[in-house]
Design a protein around this motif. Structure first.
Motif, mmCIF file in Angstrom:
data_model
loop_
_atom_site.group_PDB
_atom_site.id
_atom_site.type_symbol
_atom_site.label_atom_id
_atom_site.label_comp_id
_atom_site.label_asym_id
_atom_site.label_seq_id
_atom_site.Cartn_x
_atom_site.Cartn_y
_atom_site.Cartn_z
ATOM 1 N N ARG B 69 0.817 -1.211 0.000
ATOM 2 C CA ARG B 69 0.000 0.000 0.000
ATOM 3 C C ARG B 69 0.850 1.260 0.000
ATOM 4 O O ARG B 69 0.493 2.260 -0.620
ATOM 5 C CB ARG B 69 -1.020 0.017 1.133
ATOM 6 N N MET B 70 1.977 1.215 0.709
ATOM 7 C CA MET B 70 2.814 2.416 0.744
ATOM 8 C C MET B 70 3.366 2.722 -0.655
ATOM 9 O O MET B 70 3.390 3.879 -1.089
ATOM 10 C CB MET B 70 3.950 2.217 1.753
ATOM 11 N N LEU B 108 10.286 5.867 1.411
ATOM 12 C CA LEU B 108 8.862 6.019 1.741
ATOM 13 C C LEU B 108 8.523 5.458 3.118
ATOM 14 O O LEU B 108 7.538 5.874 3.726
ATOM 15 C CB LEU B 108 7.994 5.307 0.695
ATOM 16 N N ARG B 110 10.284 5.650 5.835
ATOM 17 C CA ARG B 110 10.812 6.400 6.979
ATOM 18 C C ARG B 110 9.703 6.716 7.987
ATOM 19 O O ARG B 110 8.638 7.184 7.596
ATOM 20 C CB ARG B 110 11.410 7.725 6.497
ATOM 21 N N GLY B 111 9.991 6.460 9.226
ATOM 22 C CA GLY B 111 9.016 6.786 10.273
ATOM 23 C C GLY B 111 7.900 5.774 10.447
ATOM 24 O O GLY B 111 7.027 5.967 11.288
ATOM 25 N N THR B 112 7.917 4.686 9.668
ATOM 26 C CA THR B 112 6.828 3.699 9.770
ATOM 27 C C THR B 112 7.318 2.438 10.481
ATOM 28 O O THR B 112 8.510 2.123 10.459
ATOM 29 C CB THR B 112 6.311 3.290 8.374
ATOM 30 N N PRO B 113 6.389 1.678 11.060
ATOM 31 C CA PRO B 113 6.802 0.409 11.682
ATOM 32 C C PRO B 113 7.287 -0.602 10.643
ATOM 33 O O PRO B 113 8.113 -1.445 10.975
ATOM 34 C CB PRO B 113 5.535 -0.067 12.402
ATOM 35 N N PHE B 389 -2.603 -0.979 12.515
ATOM 36 C CA PHE B 389 -1.871 0.283 12.356
ATOM 37 C C PHE B 389 -1.253 0.760 13.680
ATOM 38 O O PHE B 389 -0.340 1.584 13.671
ATOM 39 C CB PHE B 389 -2.799 1.389 11.842
ATOM 40 N N THR C 404 2.264 9.805 11.112
ATOM 41 C CA THR C 404 3.442 9.344 10.381
ATOM 42 C C THR C 404 3.534 7.830 10.280
ATOM 43 O O THR C 404 3.876 7.288 9.221
ATOM 44 C CB THR C 404 4.728 9.885 11.051
ATOM 45 N N GLU C 405 3.259 7.136 11.368
ATOM 46 C CA GLU C 405 3.509 5.694 11.352
ATOM 47 C C GLU C 405 2.654 4.980 10.310
ATOM 48 O O GLU C 405 3.061 3.950 9.774
ATOM 49 C CB GLU C 405 3.285 5.111 12.751
ATOM 50 N N THR C 406 1.479 5.525 10.023
ATOM 51 C CA THR C 406 0.624 4.870 9.030
ATOM 52 C C THR C 406 0.762 5.487 7.637
ATOM 53 O O THR C 406 0.743 4.769 6.637
ATOM 54 C CB THR C 406 -0.856 4.923 9.490
ATOM 55 N N ALA C 407 0.879 6.793 7.554
ATOM 56 C CA ALA C 407 0.930 7.447 6.235
ATOM 57 C C ALA C 407 2.359 7.664 5.746
ATOM 58 O O ALA C 407 2.564 7.939 4.570
ATOM 59 C CB ALA C 407 0.215 8.802 6.292
ATOM 60 N N GLY C 408 3.346 7.514 6.614
ATOM 61 C CA GLY C 408 4.703 7.917 6.245
ATOM 62 C C GLY C 408 4.772 9.430 6.091
ATOM 63 O O GLY C 408 3.811 10.147 6.396
#
Lengths: 475, 475, 475
Positions: B69-70, B108, B110-113, B389, C404-408
């Motif tokens: 999805r990202m 893309l 960055r900052g995501t789990p 999420f 951020t964690e979900t959308a980046g």
């Protein structure tokens, strides 16, 4: 084998050393200020008769639904905790045994404000210096029992010991205020005041409504046979409360709706239900909304500050209600439509200089979305302190972070405790002052506020603002 | 030109040095504990046949909707990512090319789990030590491919390598559990267990409902022609699941409503739809609510823990559903009325000692408002770990801050992962243990909890509580 | 007696020394970048005529509803603040007196972003170096008045001084864009661009709708007598806006609903209201939803980015609206059903490569629940920056943590200011860059992101992303 229990002087202050240093300086300026306790649930009778407190279990466990619900959530029965049954069934009566159950399960309170408050009470109020456990339970019980037995530990003496400047009880509209009359005769009338709580007579769909409205007629001496008499009786009781020193009314409806009904419709509905008809659910909500609107009108006339505490689905479990009664931990918050709910009331009275109201919530989503914007613009509105489940370290910090930027500090009520646990009142105020000191210290450390200003604000949140939120009424 | 990829030992622990020191000490006590993985989506077949994993793209990208999805959100087509089309249209089949697309777009994440988990997997599981990029893509692909080809990298072998004490698959009510029979024959029956997921047969308005209910009859050997037969077939499958080691059922309806229907109405609705009529939207919701209520009743009988995962609007884009199928990143959370939704079920079964349920959410607003108060009072209820999420550093921290003060720690499920990405399971548990260590360290640093107690809690959240939340059922 | 006013170089950066050091390094890389200001409310006329600014009170107080509402919330009347009355009644006209009232009440702004912005403006823009107070009010007034009088302090000159790369005005659909034509003639046509805001012609239930639609016909030269003509007129104005440099449209409906009507029903409703009938409340909502859907279709055709700013209950107090007009601080946010609201629009256009939309909110509950999941999957959608009340230090930090964690980072709009207070624009961008630097520094300190990557992201959020979110349209 025993674990010592001590209160760290920096507890509940920020962990960062530089921020903590600032917080300590701010906290030291407010730690010794008197307590304003304008939303209490201690019984007036306790002050009037200066009743000695009961044994440790009856004082600290049985009546505190924060404490009993946590034990019950892990499968300990209310019977075992000594909660009285409405069917007269046998429950535990050995207070020492109840106390042991509590101490054995001390770990359940880790991370909760109950733990924080009780630790404070144990050390500061009861001179206990070991952690509750199966092993220490009896020793702690004896120590508390000894303190409680002392004549210095009576409600009136504690007012001085706790440095309580003023405390309010919560009293139904049908109260004859006899205990407050006795309190006044003993010279404490300005210090222990009633709050007018008419929920039971406003909730037209309630099971005991007819009896409540009969009682209202009896105490007011005004016939409540029709709606106009009902309103007159309400006005009379408000006058009586004001005369007894009351500064506020309090309203705990499910919704925040304040839409007025057509007066003729309200009168007709009242007449039908008075005649024995049962209102529909929606009719009952409409009547409650109408009575909030009417309350605002009356507030303009007599000066009582209107407190709204909405959004709690009471008695979530019917079996608990039936067997153990109300206020037993089965009250669950739900979302509140505050923006539309209070709009009719504020559209009419919100800019009237005679009107004052304080809005509380336990639905945190409305802090930044609805309540801070409303309190930040309507001159009549103050945003109440974090209530109930939110009167906790993280809950209070979130409140500051979510409300301050939009409402500022000066549209807030300042700290308001809300408890029937008298001995916990100093702990609650102290915790609030610590959390505020931490929040303010962070603003200072981030160069968003000067330290002198932050200290001013801390003092205002502790005393100036609560005093201003509940001003005395000339009578 | 290559950028090294390393995992800092203190990653995801608090930045403040004093708090981090405490967090490190707590984390070290839990880092090596076994993993309890009771809400997994790895296929039972993979364990039964001990299937080798596919190439890097088919293992780490194509099936992981977080990852695809990202990329899709930035305009990369699902075709280019190799997602199969239901119309049989051509999609990218060159796994190396798909892998390159992923590596080129590494920023893309960055900052995501996803970034956090994948870094952990690359280093710890695949022995990769450079950052994904256009330049490094092929080298990393080859390294992962080599690891995956090893006989040590089969599902059963990974159970040991990852120290998974127990893992659950998720299986439809219509599953014949043949793979689980094979797993049991191989001696892993207590370690790899099924979970009963009857959504497809409860969703009476679903497009394939009739076929599902026919399949249920076939697998259970019970005629599902009428509602009573349907309920019997459900009960039979639950017994079969229990016999196969299942400990829980799982329910992913849109709403949390559990209002029972009049049994005759439910039976009549069932009969009409079974006869080919299409139920209205509200009828379908009512039937689902009724089946949740019935599930609670069955749980009391057979001991399966009832997990509820509500509030997701599935298949938000009809074109994606049509072309690429379900679970492709177009599932959007919506608000859930939890307090009123589960009230009928809890009013009936919530204090029954045989009943156990775990409530999950991805609507964070209900943590402090509804779920912590419910879990903090009903003995049957545990509050599930942050889901989907929210299974992320900040998401998990907010959960602790919003839930703990009201529910305490002991009414929580402890950590529950939720993934079809087998290789990411250790990363998810490790991250959770780090975030908990940080939260607890902050309580210690603020003198709100002793370090010994905090360490106890960390162990409980990692293993004791998940074991207790999903107890084995005697069979 | 005067208190110095200084801006600490580390203001609004994290308090923790190690994190702050990282934040300072990141901030230094973005502090000097140009400003992209694509959602402004400064009037086009000010740029066209390069009008000198008014006196301090008329510049900084009277038109800024953040500032006036805070004073009004404490009982200071709008009359005393010089807000014009629609009944022509007398209001304060002595700007110096209004300014004094503001300075005397400076403490009300403690903890608010207004305080932060104004301090920045006073020091950086007006060269003021003492705190507002009763005592300093006149001196500060004189200093600001002197600066404002300078020819360097005209709107066009400030574009350079503030390093504004591009700024957008907000213009009704009925604007003839004459001021923008003049701006273009002066060579600033690429730097000062309009935004198409058709709310007044979409809100079919509005009091002035008929006049608005008549004006639309006049300006477009297209008969708006029927719905088809209305749509053509809208298309014509969009083309005219594009020709004038516009890059976006903007939509501020109460709901986020985008459900299309049957075209015949829409036409019939339009005809009825055009003929003088008053639509029902639900009809008006349905028409607005239809027009949002139609706007998405038009966006695919002409390339205007579609901005949605829903969820504000405007004019909460009818008396304020009547006496002082719109935008006077009585606009209260309400919950928005975003997931279902935008679903019809996104189901149709959400994966169309020609479509671009940006979703804003002041209902923080939808960040993690709805908007980040939507922006994290639909290629057409970017999640807008924190809007209005949330454009504040804590508000922006929460946004980062929740989204951020979900959308980046790369599905966000980057920083978008939203103000009619021209002199506050640099302060707002600077604050945003500081908050982002702090958030990113924390990721670095927790080893969740490399410092080089964090610096890249900070630059992207400041300039790259806003530029990409509002691309120029070939015309």
């Amino acid at each position: 084998m025993t674990t010592p229990l001590t209160l760290h002087p920096h507890r509940a202050l920020p962990a960062d050393p530089a921020v903590r240093d600032i917080a300590v300086r701010i906290y030291e300026q407010v730690a010794g200020l008197p307590l304003i306790s304008m939303h209490g649930h201690v019984e007036a009778q306790a002050f009037a008769e200066n009743t000695p407190f009961a044994d440790p279990a009856q004082l600290l466990i049985v009546p505190d639904h924060y404490v009993t619900r946590m034990l019950a959530s892990q499968g300990i029965s209310y019977d075992a905790l000594g909660l009285a049954r409405s069917d007269g069934g046998a429950v535990e009566t050995d207070s020492r045994k109840i106390w042991r159950t509590f101490c054995e399960n001390w770990k359940l309170y880790r991370g909760t404000p109950s733990r924080y408050w009780i630790e404070h009470e144990l050390v500061e109020v009861f001179d206990v210096h070991e952690m509750p456990s199966a092993e220490s339970a009896d020793r702690i019980y004896d120590q508390i029992a000894a303190v409680v037995a002392s004549d210095d530990f009576r409600p009136q003496q504690l007012l001085d010991r706790f440095d309580i400047e003023i405390i309010s009880t919560t009293d139904p509209a049908t109260s004859d205020l006899a205990f407050h009359a006795s309190i006044a005769e003993q010279g404490l009338g300005e210090r222990v005041v009633p709050t007018f709580r008419p929920d039971a007579v406003f909730q037209i769909g309630g099971p005991a409504w007819t009896r409540e409205v009969d009682d209202l007629a009896a105490v007011s001496g005004i016939d409540t046979g029709d709606f106009s008499g009902f309103l007159d009786a309400i006005r009379e009781r408000r006058r009586a409360f004001v005369a007894a020193g009351a500064r506020a009314s309090d309203h705990g409806h499910l919704r925040a709706d304040t839409t007025p009904m057509d007066p003729a419709d309200a009168a007709a509905l009242y007449a039908r239900v008075r005649a024995g008809e049962r209102p529909s659910r929606e009719e009952a909500f409409a009547f409650e909304a109408h009575m909030l609107f009417m309350t605002a009108e009356m507030s303009c006339e007599d000066g009582l500050v209107m407190q709204i505490h909405p959004g709690v689905l009471r008695d979530h479990h019917s079996g608990v209600l039936e067997t153990y009664g109300k206020d037993k931990g089965y009250d669950i918050p739900v979302p509140v439509d505050y923006a539309r709910g209070v709009q009719p009331m504020l559209d009419r009275f919100g800019r009237d200089p005679r009107f004052h109201c304080i809005l509380f919530t336990i639905d945190e989503t409305v802090y930044s979305r609805e309540l801070a914007p409303i309190a930040g613009t309507y001159p009549s509105v103050r945003l109440g302190a974090p209530w109930w489940f939110l009167d906790s370290p993280d809950g209070m910090r979130r409140f500051r972070e979510l409300a301050t930027e939009t409402a500022g500090f000066y549209n807030l009520s300042g700290f308001v405790d809300d408890t029937r646990a008298f001995a916990s009142i100093p702990a609650r105020h102290d915790l609030s002052r610590r959390v505020d000191a931490g929040y303010l210290a962070n603003l200072v450390a981030e160069h968003r506020l000067g330290e002198d200003e932050a200290t001013d604000v801390a003092i205002d949140l502790s005393t100036t603002l609560p005093r201003a939120a509940y001003p005395p009424i000339a009578h």
